[in-house]
Design an enzyme around this catalytic site. Structure first.
Site, PDB file in Angstrom:
ATOM      1  CG  ASP B  66       5.352  -0.179   3.976  1.00  0.00           C
ATOM      2  OD1 ASP B  66       6.185   0.529   3.393  1.00  0.00           O
ATOM      3  OD2 ASP B  66       4.850   0.122   5.075  1.00  0.00           O
ATOM      4  CD  GLU B 137       5.292  -0.357  -0.382  1.00  0.00           C
ATOM      5  OE1 GLU B 137       5.776   0.404   0.455  1.00  0.00           O
ATOM      6  OE2 GLU B 137       4.088  -0.300  -0.727  1.00  0.00           O
TER       7      GLU B 137
END
Lengths: 183, 183
Positions: B66, B137
């Site tokens: 992320d 992610e």
């Protein structure tokens, strides 16, 4: 660590006094503190121009530096903490490191308040934590750009200046916040 | 682009069916789509293990990915958009690219739902956007780690797969959202 030039940090309240960009020579002490010499001094100079100055300013570098620091700190924590560290712990440690107060403290440590260029209206005022934090982020954005877009340079310089071991790893070693077992 | 192995994306609703980690051979189509061959297949395999599986899972790589994607996308936008692009514009464009829906769409494009390992309770269920986004992610976190901690690899692979030009740069060229003058 020998300080090269620049004003002193000790003593009374610091006030903003600079309405003109720093010269290459004036940037030297900051580069020395960072342990990094910029190939392009202009980008470091830009990082130190508050939007109140009215022309090109550090807003975009602040925006970039915020993301870059977030990733660099995440990477450092990911590597430093053991595999059983929970994402909650990782998140909390990161929050401590990337909040405005931490960035403002980092800016003060680098002496950015002495180099920050502001508009006339801000001359003589005490810099806010937000101004300092934004300049701090912008310096990392500049370093990232100057280093040829390699995040590793940011990681190396940041971890040398602000070792995670001091706070984060020690806390984990004490068994503070480590979850046991699986998710 | 020739697809190597893996199930098909066309037709009906995709359901989760995998309760065992992918083999090296099963990871090949994903590597082919990424245009990146992992030195360490184990980290890519880990990126595809949902926490419901119960043992080591992708939560930490999701957390890292992320931040890494945020920085990579920021860097790509910073370079792609002209110097007079406002930070608000940069921020809005980034939000479009890094939101859950975009990540889930990216995951579907990479066929991650066919490789995602879940606990028995999830078998046969339709994957949620969040599950797909988190696996997406995690794959970038894995790529970042595997590439020797250089964000540039993430940038290169991401920008080849999801060219900013398609949406972002075109919008700017149309004069959409560019501020005039100084801050």
């Amino acid at each position: 660590m020998a300080l090269l030039g620049g004003g002193t940090n000790g003593g009374g309240t610091l006030r903003l006094s600079r309405c003109w960009p720093a010269t290459d020579a004036e940037l030297k002490p900051l580069e020395f503190k960072l342990g990094y010499s910029f190939r392009d001094k202009a980008i470091l100079r830009l990082a130190l121009i508050h939007p109140s100055f009215g022309e090109m300013d550090n807003a975009r570098l602040t925006w970039l530096g915020d993301a870059v620091l977030g990733a660099a700190v995440s990477d450092l924590l990911f590597t430093a903490l053991p595999p059983n560290a929970t994402t909650e712990l990782l998140h909390n440690r990161r929050m401590e490191l990337v909040r405005q107060e931490s960035f403002a403290a980092g800016a003060a440590r680098l002496g950015l308040q002495e180099l920050l260029v502001v508009g006339k209206a801000y001359e003589g005022q005490v810099p806010t934590a937000r101004m300092l934090a934004e300049a701090f982020e912008a310096v990392w954005g500049a370093l990232y750009e100057d280093a040829g877009l390699h995040l590793s340079a940011v990681k190396v310089v940041y971890s040398r200046l602000f070792p995670l071991a001091e706070t984060t790893v020690a806390a984990v070693a004490d068994g503070n916040g480590i979850a046991n077992g699986s998710a």
